[in-house]
Enzyme design. Structure first.
Site, mmCIF file in Angstrom:
data_model
loop_
_atom_site.group_PDB
_atom_site.id
_atom_site.type_symbol
_atom_site.label_atom_id
_atom_site.label_comp_id
_atom_site.label_asym_id
_atom_site.label_seq_id
_atom_site.Cartn_x
_atom_site.Cartn_y
_atom_site.Cartn_z
ATOM 1 N N GLY A 100 0.772 -1.234 0.000
ATOM 2 C CA GLY A 100 0.000 0.000 0.000
ATOM 3 C C GLY A 100 0.795 1.272 0.000
ATOM 4 O O GLY A 100 0.263 2.362 0.268
ATOM 5 N N LYS B 159 3.316 17.153 -5.554
ATOM 6 C CA LYS B 159 3.565 17.561 -4.169
ATOM 7 C C LYS B 159 4.406 18.827 -4.078
ATOM 8 O O LYS B 159 4.091 19.733 -3.306
ATOM 9 C CB LYS B 159 4.235 16.406 -3.414
ATOM 10 C CG LYS B 159 3.311 15.212 -3.189
ATOM 11 C CD LYS B 159 4.038 14.044 -2.528
ATOM 12 C CE LYS B 159 3.109 12.864 -2.305
ATOM 13 N NZ LYS B 159 3.798 11.701 -1.702
#
Length: 814
Positions: free
Chosen positions: A663, A681
Site C-alpha cells: 500500500g 507535491k
C-alpha cells in the site's frame, strides 16, 4: 380543584382514551374538570367536508362517512355491548344533524362563519359525550357538561371574543354546586348571547381549559399531550432537544407564539394574572414530570431557554427615498394590513426611514402585496416609493429566554453561529424586553439553523460534525475505523461528535440521517444503492446539515472536479486526492477563494507527507510573515521505500511489487515511479508558499526508461521493469561507488522546481532516511542556514488516514 386538558392525540382512539381514563382516575384532587379535544384528525375532516360542500363537491360525503366510522368504532371498542345502543343512537342523531348542515351548505353553494362554527363544533361535542359515557361505565364519579352553557362569547370590533364576566360567573356557579368529582367538558366550543355555537379558534381547547381554570381559581392547569413538556427545540427536527423542567409564563408565551405546538399562545393569558401554574405532561408517559410553567423563577438560570421557529413566512418590504422624514407612512402601511385582516409577526425598519420590512404569513402575501401597492399608488407612480418587494419561502427562527435581557453577546453568538453554517439572515428583530431575538432565514435552512443554535446554547459546546465519505478502500477503511475507535475520546476531550452520514465506493453508496453504524459499515455499504457521484452530492446538499464535511479518499479526477460544488454550498472538503490542488493554478485558486467566500474549509494536509504536518507548518510560516527561499524534500514514501530496499541482491521489479502490495504506491505505481506524484507535491508546496506555478513548469528528470513511461497498464509496466533490470542495477552500483544512497528529491528555489533521482552523500540530511519516511527542509528568511526540518512516515494507509482525521479535527476546532 384542578383542570386537565387532553388534546387530539390523547383522545385519538379507544386505546388512548383508556390511558386518559387511567390518568383522570388517579387524580387526588377533590374536583377535576376534564376538557377534551375532538378525536385526533376529526377537526381537519370537518373543515375539509365543509370546504367541499361550499363548492358543491359531493365528495364531502366521503369525509362524513369517515367521521361517522371513527366515532362508531370508538364507541364499540370502549362501551360494553349491553350499553352501546343508547350511545350509538345519540351519536348517530348528532351525525345526522351534521350531515343536514353540510347538505345545506352544498345546496346554497357557500358556508357562513356561523355555519362553519356549528359544523366544526361537532368534533368536540361528540368526543366529550363518548368519553363522558365511557367514564361513567368505568365507575368514575363523573358528569358531562355542554361547554356552550358555560363559555360565552361576544363580538368586539367585528371579532368573536370571550365574555369573561358572564363566563366566570357561569363556571363558578356550576362547578361549585355540582357534586361529582369529575366534570367532562368539550374544548374549543362556546356560544354567543343568542345561543348560537361559536368557536375559540384552532388550539382553542387549551384556551377553554385556561378560561375555566382562571374562573374557578384552580390550583393547577394540566395540559396533556403527546410530548413530555416544552422542549429546548422541536424534537422532531433536533434530536438532542431536551424537555425544559421549569419555564416562566412569558417564556412559554414566546415559545408557543413562535411555533411550539404543545401550547396554544392565548392559553396563558387567563391564568397568568391569577398566578395559576400550568403543567405540560405526556399522556403516553404519565410519570414523566414534563414542564411546569409559573412566574419567573429563573433568576440565575440559563439565559436562553428555548429555540423555536415559525414556517411559511414571507417578507413584505416597502422602500423609497420619498419615505424619509414623511410622517404617517408607517401608519398607512400598517393600517392597510390591518384593514385586510393580515397579522404581522415581525417588524424591522431602517433608522433612515428609507424602508419598512414586515414578516407575514405566506398565505396572505398576495392580498397584502395588492393592498399595499393600491394604497401607495400615487407615491409609486411618481417614483417616490418603489413597488412593494415580496420574498417567499422563508421562516422565522427565534431565541427565547427571560434572562437574555442585558446579557452581552447573545445576538453576536446567535448570528455568528448561523453565519458559520452559511445560513443567510434576511431580517432581524429584537424586542425592547430582550426576551426574544428573531431572525428571518430561508425555510430550507431551518433544520440546520435549529441544530446549530441548539448545539451552541444547550449541548455543552459539543460540536457535531456530519461526514460524507467517498472512497473506502485502503485509506478510507482505515479512516472509518479510526473515527469509530476515537469517537468517545473526541466527545469527552475535544467536545466533537463526528457522525458519518454517507459512504460511497465505486459500486454502492448508503446514507443514514442519524449516522451510519461504523461497527459494520462495510456490510451495510454492500447492500446500498448504486453509486452515483451526482446523486451523492445532491443528497448531501439536500440534507443541508450543519458542519457538513465531504471527505475524498479517492485518486479520482472526476471526484476532484466536484469540490467546487460542495464548497459553494458551504460543505467543507477534506481530501488526500492531490489532483485538484495540482491542477491548473486558476482552479486551485478558485477552490481556495470559494472556501473563504462560503466559510467552508478546504483542507488537504495529506496531499504532501501523508500524516506529517507539512502544509500546516508552511501555512503558519507564511501567515506569520516569513518567506520561503528554498525547499528541498524527499516527498515520495513509496520511492523512498523502493530505493531503501533495492540493492544488488534484489530486483527492482520485486521491490516495486512489494511496495504496491503493502500500500505504499498508488494503485497505478507508474504515477509514483514516473515522478508525477512528487511533481504534484512540490507544486502544492510552491503554491502554498505564495508562488504561481503550473505542473508543466516543473523539470522532471525521470530515471525510468521511455518504454516504461509509455506503458498503458500495470502488467506492461511491470514487464518493462523486468526487461530493464540492468539499467536499475547500474544506477545502484554508481551510487554505491560514490558512497551514496539513491533518493528521489524534489526542489524549489528562485521560482523554479525540479524532481529527480539523486545520489545523496553521507552526512546529508537525506542520507539516513529510512523505510517510507519523508523529509522536508524549509529554508526561509527566518531559517536561512539551518532549515526547519519535518521528518517522519510519509506513506501508508494508516498514517494517511490519520492525516485526514487531523484535518477533520481542525475543522471541528474552527
Amino acid at each position: 380543584m384542578k383542570v386537565l386538558k387532553f388534546g387530539g392525540t390523547s383522545v385519538a382512539n379507544a386505546q388512548n382514551i383508556i390511558l386518559v381514563k387511567n390518568i383522570v382516575a388517579n387524580s387526588v384532587s377533590d374536583k377535576n374538570i376534564v376538557v377534551v379535544s375532538a378525536l385526533g384528525g376529526i377537526t381537519d375532516l370537518l373543515l375539509k367536508a365543509a370546504d367541499l360542500a361550499a363548492i358543491q363537491n359531493d365528495t364531502y360525503k366521503s369525509f362524513v362517512k369517515e367521521i361517522e366510522d371513527r366515532h362508531l368504532q370508538t364507541i364499540k371498542e370502549l362501551i360494553p355491548i349491553a350499553s352501546q345502543s343508547r350511545i350509538l343512537s345519540k351519536v348517530k342523531s348528532e351525525l345526522n344533524t351534521l350531515e343536514t348542515l353540510l347538505e345545506g351548505a352544498f345546496l346554497i353553494g357557500e358556508i357562513t362563519p356561523k355555519l362553519s362554527d356549528k359544523i366544526v363544533s361537532y368534533g368536540e361535542l361528540l368526543s366529550s359525550y363518548i368519553i363522558g359515557e365511557f367514564f361513567l361505565g368505568e365507575g368514575l364519579d363523573v358528569v358531562h357538561k355542554d361547554s356552550r352553557e358555560l363559555i360565552k362569547t361576544k363580538v368586539i370590533n367585528g371579532k368573536t371574543a370571550v365574555d369573561f364576566a358572564s363566563t366566570n360567573a357561569l363556571c363558578q356557579d356550576f362547578i361549585s354546586k355540582v357534586p361529582q368529582k369529575f366534570i367532562i367538558m368539550a374544548g374549543f366550543i362556546a356560544s354567543a348571547e343568542n345561543g348560537d355555537s361559536t368557536t375559540l379558534g384552532r388550539g382553542g381547547s387549551d384556551y377553554t381549559a385556561a378560561i375555566v381554570a382562571a374562573a374557578i381559581n384552580a390550583e393547577l392547569l394540566e395540559i396533556w399531550t403527546d410530548v413530555s413538556g416544552m422542549y429546548t427545540a422541536n424534537p422532531k427536527l433536533v434530536k438532542q432537544a431536551k424537555a425544559i423542567p421549569h419555564i416562566s409564563y412569558e417564556e412559554a408565551m414566546e415559545l408557543s407564539h413562535f411555533g411550539a405546538k404543545v401550547l396554544y399562545p392565548p392559553t396563558i393569558q387567563p391564568v397568568l394574572s391569577k398566578g395559576i401554574s400550568i403543567q405540560i405532561k405526556n399522556t403516553f408517559d404519565p410519570d414523566n414530570p414534563g414542564t411546569i410553567i409559573t412566574k419567573n423563577k429563573n433568576e440565575k438560570g440559563k439565559t436562553v431557554r428555548g429555540i423555536t421557529h415559525v414556517e411559511n413566512i414571507a417578507l413584505l418590504s416597502l422602500e423609497g427615498a420619498g419615505m424619509v422624514g414623511i410622517p404617517g407612512i408607517s401608519k398607512r402601511f400598517f393600517e392597510v394590513l390591518f384593514q385586510s385582516n393580515i397579522s404581522v409577526v415581525l417588524i424591522t425598519q431602517a433608522s433612515s426611514e428609507h424602508s419598512i420590512c414586515v414578516g407575514i404569513s405566506a398565505d396572505d402575501v398576495g392580498e397584502a402585496e395588492q393592498a399595499v401597492n393600491a394604497a401607495f399608488e400615487y407615491e409609486m407612480s411618481s417614483g417616490k416609493i418603489n413597488p412593494v418587494v415580496v420574498e417567499k419561502d422563508l421562516a422565522i427562527i427565534a431565541l427565547v429566554g427571560d434572562n437574555m435581557k442585558s446579557h452581552q453577546g447573545l445576538s453576536g453568538k446567535m448570528f455568528s453561529t448561523l453565519g458559520k453554517n452559511n445560513v443567510n439572515i434576511r431580517a432581524i428583530a429584537q424586542g425592547a424586553s430582550e426576551r426574544n431575538i428573531s431572525a428571518v432565514i430561508n425555510k430550507d435552512d431551518v433544520k440546520k439553523a435549529l441544530n446549530a443554535l441548539h448545539e451552541e446554547f444547550f449541548e455543552e459546546n459539543i460540536k457535531q460534525l456530519n461526514l460524507f465519505v467517498m472512497g473506502v478502500g485502503n485509506v478510507g477503511g482505515k479512516f472509518l475505523n479510526q473515527i469509530y475507535k476515537q469517537k468517545k475520546y473526541l466527545k469527552d476531550n475535544l467536545k466533537l461528535n463526528p457522525r458519518v452520514i454517507g459512504i460511497s465506493n465505486s459500486r454502492t453508496m448508503i446514507f443514514d440521517e442519524d449516522g451510519i453504524s461504523l461497527k459494520n459499515w462495510d456490510s451495510l455499504l454492500a447492500t446500498g444503492e448504486k453509486a452515483d457521484k451526482s446523486k451523492f452530492f445532491e443528497t448531501v446538499n439536500k440534507l443541508n446539515y450543519r458542519n457538513s464535511i465531504f471527505v475524498d479518499n479517492t485518486a479520482s479526477d472526476e471526484v476532484s472536479n466536484t469540490y467546487g460544488s460542495y464548497l459553494r454550498n458551504s460543505i467543507s472538503v477534506v481530501t488526500c486526492n492531490k489532483i485538484a490542488c495540482s491542477s491548473n493554478y486558476s482552479n486551485y485558486l478558485e477552490l481556495k477563494e470559494l472556501a473563504r467566500e462560503y466559510n467552508a474549509p478546504f483542507l488537504f494536509e495529506t496531499n504532501v507527507g501523508a500524516g506529517l504536518p507539512i502544509i500546516d507548518t508552511l501555512k503558519h510560516l507564511i501567515a506569520s510573515g516569513d518567506k520561503v527561499q528554498k525547499i528541498q524534500a524527499v516527498l515520495s514514501g513509496s520511492l523512498n521505500f523502493v530505493f531503501n530496499n533495492f540493492n544488488d541482491k534484489t530486483t527492482f521489479y520485486d521491490v516495486v511489487k512489494q511496495a504496491q502490495e503493502e500500500g505504499y504506491t498508488e494503485p497505478d505505481p507508474k504515477i509514483d515511479l514516473s515522478g508525477i506524484d512528487v511533481m504534484r507535491k512540490i507544486l502544492i508546496l510552491a503554491r502554498e508558499s505564495g508562488n504561481q506555478l503550473e505542473i508543466e513548469d516543473i523539470q522532471n528528470n525521470s530515471f525510468l526508461p521511455q518504454e516504461s513511461l509509455d506503458t498503458t497498464n500495470n502488467d506492461d509496466f511491470f514487464d518493462s521493469l523486468k526487461k530493464h533490470e540492468s539499467s536499475f542495477q547500474t544506477l545502484y552500483q554508481k551510487a554505491v561507488g560514490n558512497d551514496s544512497k539513491l533518493k528521489y528529491v524534489a526542489q524549489f528555489e528562485d521560482g523554479k522546481a525540479s524532481v529527480g533521482l539523486q545520489q545523496i552523500p553521507k552526512g546529508h540530511d537525506f542520507y539516513n532516511l529510512e523505510g517510507s519516511d519523508n523529509i522536508v527542509l524549509f529554508y526561509t528568511e527566518r531559517y536561512p542556514n539551518q532549515p526547519m526540518i519535518i521528518k517522519g512516515a510519509g506513506a501508508g494507509a494508516e498514517v494517511t488516514a490519520s492525516g485526514i482525521f487531523a484535518d477533520i479535527i481542525r475543522i471541528g476546532n474552527f
